[in-house]
Design a protein around this motif. Structure first.
Motif: not given
Length: 1000
Positions: A222-224, A248-251, A303-304, A325-329
């Protein structure tokens, strides 16, 4: 509460035919479910169907500390959403079942004793709960919780049935896990191939970075994010991707305020510094708690993130960045296989990025060389190795107007300003003698006769042996630059004197909105020092919700020349995380040619005003939208305000409220209490609260409310200003209380009736079981005894008087003897069939080769008489009862020998092969076959398809086969073609799950 799982199934537990059929149905449904997600859906649906539970949940176990509720069904209101985090609290039966790895069966009284904090969470109709872990390979994969309306739903027999059901589900869940693992392995190979192809198609650095993140988002995460080191070695966010641009802006804003710390293990800076991988399958809450500031903790939480991998990007012996890389679920929880995939992706991404950077560097070098030549061709000059200007110098001649005969040798110095001539010649001689770079500033008389300022630089060009071949130099006109610099200094001095001590914040920003300068008031407002702000943009300190992107942004229009100034109210986020409001006025400063140079921003702090306005709006909104009766009256009792809910409650429009008296809102009979108790208490103590009644202005009916009246005081002086009332309609509560009382009486009566019914049913069931036991005793003794007598005396008659009987007498005697034998066979088969229900031989590891040998030994005479050929493939070891399995094989072989074609020797083939956790056996013959319309009947009791004189039998053989197969967790069926033969199929549970195809 249940005993350990291995003790939960009584040794004498008898699986009924209905239960066996239910397990078979569930097994088939689970067999059709391929993926783990499909299996989970089938588990809960089928468990509710076959157990009679009214509701259930399925808990997924990620690790020892992380549980998720993935499915809930059957409840009046959903308990949880899909993939909802579930607390690891032993106060829940299902958590205890997971931790102790054994089932929990509990009635409502047992739950009150063992799980008191869990009982208030139960649905009202719950009378018993089962919580059972689903285990495979010694690990708990998931846990099933079932809720029942009756305590009797969890008898020992039902518990044993539930454990058998859960074993089936656990095996299917493990099979789904293996399928998903294979599927992910194929997907990983596809991803690596696709990523390599896509990355190879670009040699642009930024495009390559964007392709890296886009490909990862498409296939894995979900994130890279890709981090690269700046000149100081600090990781900078080079590219980031997520489906939500706001995140993305928050990160980006979070990393700008809180740069990655190399001393923090697991951070991007730490990975860049150490080169070590980071795998967090589930990001623990303690990691967020360890962050130093509330803003940082909240920012990361927003960011979840659920699962995280960060690996270094290495190529050609150097580290070019970090891939994160990251997942949110929780449905996408990373493991070692995902870490290996990200490593492979990082290697390919690093190589592609390195190639793009090399290509870009080469392109930049070529462009820089061309630009240098174009810019300096008319002012380039050369000197000999000893520092003399010789030969044609078109650039110098064009610049100064000197002919060759004048500038040759050292004559070029005549064009210099008299004050610069001697210092220039001395510096030139030192550079020539030292063979070092020559660099000065000087004034040169150009062809127009004016003196202009130049920056001069020359370098020696050396031969291969290190000697100087010639000098190459260039003169760069910096006259306009020096004038502009002076003008800028003058302007900045005037500007600083004007704004430095202003009471409002003032700052300058460039084309991108980056701060160029700020005054002390701006530092105070934004909470940053001047040095810190010079590394930030106006957007960096703007509240995320007030940031605007694109061409419609007023600042972009200002830079583009579409407007000269704009004013807006916006929020800024201080360094300490505090949000402040300011009226921001921004105006453009342009060059004489109209080009944008910078913008001046004036920030006027309006935080206090905004806070007061917001508080007033919130209070007004609460009062207007509350469902309670809210009114304000003067100290004399005249109503000044009534909110919409209050007017609706008493049947009075809001516009009619002003001018009424407080006393008008009460029933006439209640006014004495109002005058004598409520109002005096309110004035004396400041408040009166209690259950009371209001009057409906339309109908005059009484309205039960919880009445709260209090005095409103002046915040400054504390003097009373008005009377206020906040009251809540409690008519529904009163009605429910009455209904609950009535329902409790009815429920107690119903419980008593149901208890009596259940006690009567239990007595009838006990009587039925006693009669069945008596029948078995009679069948095994009383019926056998007369048969033995008939057989014995028939044999005695034949032996003593057979010679005296005529042919008809001997025929009658033979009929009697054969009838007794058939009756004995029928009783024996009936006893075998009934014992399969009542007496269960314990399961052990059974070698089916030994079973086949025993069955053939018992059928030796029949085999020899028929001249049969028996072919047997390798047979496996299964879990079962040896004698029952021998009976199953004996019955099938006996049928193959019995139902043979005339004149055709029987040929029987016995084979086995592994299929999805079972062993699939076939017994094929070349006999007479079975007509299609009768094939479904042959496994039923007493079904004979041929006359007894041609083929002997009781009609119970295949019924016994089916009973034994189902008791062993399998099934039986057949394929047949009349005149060509029959193949009987049956399945058995493997002693261990078969590996590979395992065919024999």
């Amino acid at each position: 509460m249940s005993p350990p799982a291995e003790e939960a199934v009584p040794g004498t537990f008898a699986l009924t035919g209905a239960q066996a059929q239910q397990l078979l149905t569930v097994a088939r449904a689970l067999f059709r479910a391929v993926s783990r997600t499909d299996v989970k859906r089938v588990i809960l649906d089928e468990a509710l169907r076959v157990t009679g539970a009214y509701g259930g949940t399925l808990i997924n176990v990620l690790d020892d500390q992380t549980l998720y509720l993935v499915r809930a069904s059957g409840y009046d209101q959903p308990l949880e959403d899909t993939w909802q985090h579930f607390p690891m609290d032993p106060a829940y039966p299902v958590v205890q079942a997971i931790q102790e790895r054994r089932a929990v069966f509990a009635s409502l009284p047992e739950l009150r004793g063992r799980f008191p904090t869990f009982v208030p969470l139960l649905q009202p109709q719950t009378r018993a709960v089962a919580a059972i872990p689903l285990m495979a390979r010694g690990q708990v994969l998931s846990a099933l919780t079932l809720s029942f309306r009756e305590e009797q739903a969890l008898t020992p027999e039902r518990q044993a049935f539930l454990l058998l059901l859960v074993d089936l589900c656990a095996e299917a869940l493990e099979r789904g896990r293996l399928h998903d693992a294979q599927q992910r392995a194929r997907e990983r190979a596809t991803v690596l191939s696709e990523v390599s192809r896509v990355l190879a198609a670009s040699l642009d650095v930024q495009e390559t970075l964007e392709r890296i993140t886009t490909q990862v988002i498409a296939h894995l995460a979900d994130w890279c994010a890709v981090y690269q080191a700046d000149e100081a070695g600090r990781p900078q966010l080079a590219a980031v991707a997520h489906q939500d641009p706001a995140r993305v802006a928050r990160l980006r804003g979070l990393l700008a305020r809180f740069p990655s710390d190399p001393a923090s293990p697991g951070s991007a800076a730490w990975v860049l510094a150490t080169g070590q991988d980071v795998l967090l399958s589930v990001i623990p809450p303690t990691l967020l708690d360890s962050l130093p500031t509330p803003e940082q903790r909240q920012g990361v939480a927003d960011l979840g993130l659920h699962s995280l991998i960060q690996v270094p990007m290495n190529v050609r012996g150097r580290r070019v960045g970090v891939l994160g890389v990251a997942s949110s679920h929780p449905s996408r929880t990373y493991g070692p296989d995902d870490l290996e995939l990200v490593r492979e992706l990082a290697g390919r991404a690093a190589l592609a990025l390195d190639n793009a950077e090399l290509y870009e560097a080469a392109q930049f070098s070529a462009q820089r060389y061309r630009s240098l030549v174009d810019a300096t061709r008319q002012t380039v000059w050369t000197n000999s190795a000893n520092g003399q200007m010789l030969g044609e110098q078109p650039g110098w001649a064009k610049l100064t107007g000197q002919p060759r005969e004048v500038y040759e040798g050292a004559g070029w110095a005549e064009a210099l300003h008299p004050e610069d001539r001697a210092p220039t010649l001395a510096a030139w001689r030192r550079a020539v003698d030292a063979q070092a770079i020559y660099e000065v500033r000087q004034r040169v008389r150009v062809v127009s006769g004016e003196y202009r300022h130049f920056h001069v630089k020359a370098e020696p060009v050396k031969n291969a042996d290190g000697t100087i071949r010639e000098w190459v130099g260039v003169h760069t006109d910096i006259t306009d630059q020096l004038a502009a610099e002076q003008e800028l200094r003058d302007r900045e001095a005037r500007y600083r004197a004007l704004v430095e001590h202003a009471a409002v914040g003032v700052g300058r920003t460039d084309h991108q909105g980056r701060w160029l300068d700020v005054n002390h008031a701006a530092e105070t407002l934004l909470g940053y020092t001047r040095a810190e702000l010079l590394h930030l943009t106006s957007q960096d300190v703007t509240h995320p919700e007030d940031r605007r992107e694109g061409d419609t942004h007023p600042y972009h229009q200002l830079v583009a020349g579409l407007r000269e100034a704009f004013t807006l109210e916006k929020r800024y986020v201080r360094k300490d995380g505090e949000v402040v409001w300011a009226v921001t006025t921004v105006s453009a400063v342009r060059s004489p040619g109209g080009e944008f140079e910078y913008a001046v921003a004036v920030l006027n702090d309006i935080t206090a005003r905004k806070q007061a306005e917001e508080q007033a709006r919130q209070l007004a909104r609460v009062i207007e939208e509350t469902g309670d009766f809210v009114a304000m009256a003067s100290l004399e009792g005249e109503v000044q305000y009534l909110n919409p809910a209050g007017g609706a409650l008493v049947g009075l429009p809001q516009d009619d409220a002003p001018g009424l008296r407080v006393a008008d809102c009460f029933l006439p009979g209640d006014l004495p209490f109002v005058q004598e108790v409520i109002l005096p208490t309110t004035r004396a103590q400041g408040r009166w609260t209690g259950d009371f009644r209001l009057r409906h202005f339309g109908t005059g009916e009484a309205i039960d409310v919880n009445y709260n009246q209090f005095v409103v005081t002046d915040p400054a002086s504390g003097a009373p200003m008005a009377l206020a009332t906040v009251s809540r309609d409690i008519r529904e509560r009163k009605r429910i209380e009455a209904e609950v009382r009535a329902l409790n009486v009815a429920l107690e009566e119903r419980v008593a009736e149901r208890t009596a019914e259940l006690q009567q049913a239990n007595r009838e069931l006990a009587r039925s079981n006693t009669e069945l036991e008596r029948f078995a005793f009679v069948a095994s003794h009383d019926l056998q005894e007369p048969l033995r007598s008939i057989a014995s005396f028939s044999e005695l008659l034949d032996r003593r008087y057979g010679g005296r009987l005529d042919d008809q007498g001997r025929q009658y005697l033979g009929i009697v003897t054969r009838g007794a034998q058939r009756m004995k066979s029928l009783i024996d088969d009936l006893l075998v069939f009934s014992r399969l229900n009542a007496v269960h031989e314990p399961f052990t590891q059974v070698d089916m080769n030994a079973v086949l040998r025993e069955a053939l030994a018992r059928l030796h005479a029949a085999t020899e008489a028929a001249g049969a050929q028996i072919k047997v493939g390798p047979l496996p070891v299964v879990s079962g009862a040896p004698e029952e399995l021998t009976r199953l094989v004996q019955n099938l072989l006996g049928n193959a020998l019995k139902f043979r074609r005339d004149g055709v020797p029987p040929e029987v083939c016995v084979l086995a092969q592994a299929e999805a956790g079972l062993w699939h056996f076939t017994v094929a013959d070349n006999g007479i076959g079975i007509e299609p319309q009768y094939q479904h009947k042959v496994f039923e009791m007493f079904q004979r398809l041929h006359i007894r004189d041609r083929y002997e039998g009781t009609g119970l053989g295949l019924a016994i086969v089916r009973k034994i197969a189902e008791r062993h967790g399998g099934a039986v069926w057949l394929d047949s073609e009349p005149g060509r033969g029959t193949t009987v199929h049956f399945t058995l549970q493997a002693d261990h799950p078969p590996e590979g195809k395992g065919s024999a």
